[in-house]
Design a protein around this motif. Structure first.
Motif, mmCIF file in Angstrom:
data_model
loop_
_atom_site.group_PDB
_atom_site.id
_atom_site.type_symbol
_atom_site.label_atom_id
_atom_site.label_comp_id
_atom_site.label_asym_id
_atom_site.label_seq_id
_atom_site.Cartn_x
_atom_site.Cartn_y
_atom_site.Cartn_z
ATOM 1 N N VAL A 97 79.145 24.468 82.305
ATOM 2 C CA VAL A 97 78.333 24.617 81.097
ATOM 3 C C VAL A 97 78.646 25.977 80.483
ATOM 4 N N PRO A 98 79.036 25.998 79.199
ATOM 5 C CA PRO A 98 79.388 27.282 78.570
ATOM 6 C C PRO A 98 78.154 28.136 78.291
ATOM 7 N N LYS A 99 78.359 29.436 78.159
ATOM 8 C CA LYS A 99 77.277 30.342 77.748
ATOM 9 C C LYS A 99 76.897 29.975 76.316
ATOM 10 N N MET A 100 75.616 30.004 76.037
ATOM 11 C CA MET A 100 75.126 29.602 74.719
ATOM 12 C C MET A 100 74.838 30.835 73.860
ATOM 13 N N ASN A 101 75.377 30.831 72.657
ATOM 14 C CA ASN A 101 75.059 31.862 71.669
ATOM 15 C C ASN A 101 74.090 31.241 70.674
ATOM 16 N N GLY A 102 72.868 31.074 71.101
ATOM 17 C CA GLY A 102 71.850 30.423 70.304
ATOM 18 C C GLY A 102 70.982 29.581 71.206
ATOM 19 N N GLU A 103 69.985 28.956 70.608
ATOM 20 C CA GLU A 103 69.029 28.188 71.395
ATOM 21 C C GLU A 103 69.470 26.748 71.584
ATOM 22 N N VAL A 104 69.042 26.196 72.697
ATOM 23 C CA VAL A 104 69.230 24.787 72.987
ATOM 24 C C VAL A 104 67.848 24.150 72.877
ATOM 25 N N HIS A 105 67.751 23.084 72.095
ATOM 26 C CA HIS A 105 66.473 22.395 71.898
ATOM 27 C C HIS A 105 66.532 21.021 72.569
ATOM 28 N N VAL A 106 65.519 20.722 73.354
ATOM 29 C CA VAL A 106 65.436 19.440 74.049
ATOM 30 C C VAL A 106 64.174 18.722 73.597
ATOM 31 N N THR A 107 64.342 17.474 73.167
ATOM 32 C CA THR A 107 63.180 16.641 72.834
ATOM 33 C C THR A 107 63.289 15.352 73.648
ATOM 34 N N THR A 108 62.123 14.823 74.010
ATOM 35 C CA THR A 108 62.109 13.628 74.840
ATOM 36 C C THR A 108 61.248 12.544 74.211
ATOM 37 N N GLY A 109 61.546 11.331 74.578
ATOM 38 C CA GLY A 109 60.765 10.166 74.191
ATOM 39 C C GLY A 109 60.849 9.174 75.332
ATOM 40 N N THR A 110 60.339 7.994 75.131
ATOM 41 C CA THR A 110 60.389 6.990 76.182
ATOM 42 C C THR A 110 61.842 6.582 76.442
ATOM 43 N N LEU A 111 62.326 6.892 77.624
ATOM 44 C CA LEU A 111 63.695 6.594 78.057
ATOM 45 C C LEU A 111 64.760 7.213 77.147
ATOM 46 N N ARG A 112 64.419 8.321 76.482
ATOM 47 C CA ARG A 112 65.370 8.999 75.596
ATOM 48 C C ARG A 112 65.221 10.508 75.719
ATOM 49 N N VAL A 113 66.360 11.205 75.656
ATOM 50 C CA VAL A 113 66.371 12.670 75.628
ATOM 51 C C VAL A 113 67.410 13.086 74.588
ATOM 52 N N SER A 114 67.039 14.047 73.748
ATOM 53 C CA SER A 114 67.960 14.589 72.749
ATOM 54 C C SER A 114 68.146 16.077 73.029
ATOM 55 N N ILE A 115 69.406 16.508 73.114
ATOM 56 C CA ILE A 115 69.714 17.918 73.369
ATOM 57 C C ILE A 115 70.536 18.430 72.201
ATOM 58 N N GLN A 116 69.970 19.409 71.489
ATOM 59 C CA GLN A 116 70.663 19.997 70.333
ATOM 60 C C GLN A 116 71.196 21.364 70.746
ATOM 61 N N MET A 117 72.505 21.578 70.528
ATOM 62 C CA MET A 117 73.170 22.813 70.940
ATOM 63 C C MET A 117 73.671 23.585 69.729
ATOM 64 N N PRO A 118 73.897 24.893 69.907
ATOM 65 C CA PRO A 118 74.304 25.731 68.781
ATOM 66 C C PRO A 118 75.813 25.724 68.504
ATOM 67 N N PHE A 119 76.527 24.667 68.888
ATOM 68 C CA PHE A 119 77.968 24.580 68.628
ATOM 69 C C PHE A 119 78.384 23.115 68.625
ATOM 70 N N ASN A 120 79.621 22.860 68.261
ATOM 71 C CA ASN A 120 80.162 21.515 68.211
ATOM 72 C C ASN A 120 80.223 20.935 69.632
ATOM 73 N N VAL A 121 79.444 19.891 69.886
ATOM 74 C CA VAL A 121 79.339 19.346 71.236
ATOM 75 C C VAL A 121 80.613 18.641 71.709
ATOM 76 N N THR A 122 81.540 18.363 70.813
ATOM 77 C CA THR A 122 82.795 17.759 71.271
ATOM 78 C C THR A 122 83.632 18.772 72.045
ATOM 79 N N ARG A 123 83.274 20.048 71.980
ATOM 80 C CA ARG A 123 83.986 21.079 72.748
ATOM 81 C C ARG A 123 83.544 21.130 74.211
ATOM 82 N N LEU A 124 82.477 20.410 74.552
ATOM 83 C CA LEU A 124 82.044 20.364 75.953
ATOM 84 C C LEU A 124 83.075 19.608 76.783
#
Length: 184
Positions: A97-124
């Motif tokens: 997992v890379p160091k984050m330059n910014g906040e990571v936001h996590v939201t949850t719902g029934t059987l769902r999780v959304s993770i928003q990152m401060p960079f292009n996630v295709t670079r993971l």
């Protein structure tokens, strides 16, 4: 026999004699109470631990970390971002997992999780993606469900990767999840 082998044989004989003569005898079955209870069932979240996924020499692996209260995906992702603790590093665990330059936001719902990152996630890397997806899903599994039932979305940098699931400690698109062959 050599002198060395004779000494070893004599030592082994003396040890066996000492153990045989210690006075311990066999006993029958002793009733001591009710059988153990509380074993975790598949899909049951323990209220006092976080499930984190780190790299090991054999691939991505799940570890548990004690917690004071029930942790959900948001708290578990915070722990994942901190990386393996000292004991886990000693055991050879690491993170992709890379160091984050910014906040990571996590939201949850029934059987769902959304993770928003401060960079292009295709670079993971595939490993980092699996670490995020499996950690989030493992800490949001409702009772009676399996980890692969939780869909995770990764977003950032204007890109969204949706409907990822964790199976065998790796992240897959839900539509491409391996399925068992039909019986013949």
């Amino acid at each position: 026999m050599t002198a060395r082998r004779l000494r070893r044989a004599a030592l082994a004989a003396a040890l066996l004699t000492a153990l045989a003569g210690c006075g311990v005898t066999t006993t029958g079955v002793i009733d001591v109470g009710q059988p153990a209870t509380g074993a975790k069932r598949q899909g049951e979240v323990n209220a006092a631990e976080a499930k984190l996924y780190f790299m090991s020499p054999t691939g991505v692996t799940q570890v548990t970390r004690p917690a004071k209260a029930k942790l959900g995906a948001e708290d578990a992702i915070v722990l994942l971002l901190q990386g393996p603790d000292e004991d886990q590093r000693i055991r050879g665990l690491s993170t992709d997992v890379p160091k984050m330059n910014g906040e990571v936001h996590v939201t949850t719902g029934t059987l769902r999780v959304s993770i928003q990152m401060p960079f292009n996630v295709t670079r993971l890397s595939a490993v980092a993606r699996s670490q995020f997806v499996c950690t989030a899903a493992a800490n949001e599994v409702p009772r009676g469900r399996q980890i692969r039932d939780v869909k995770v979305e990764l977003s950032g940098g204007g890109v969204v990767i949706s409907d990822l699931v964790c199976d065998s400690n790796n992240a897959f698109p839900a539509a491409k999840l391996p399925t068992p062959a039909a019986p013949r």
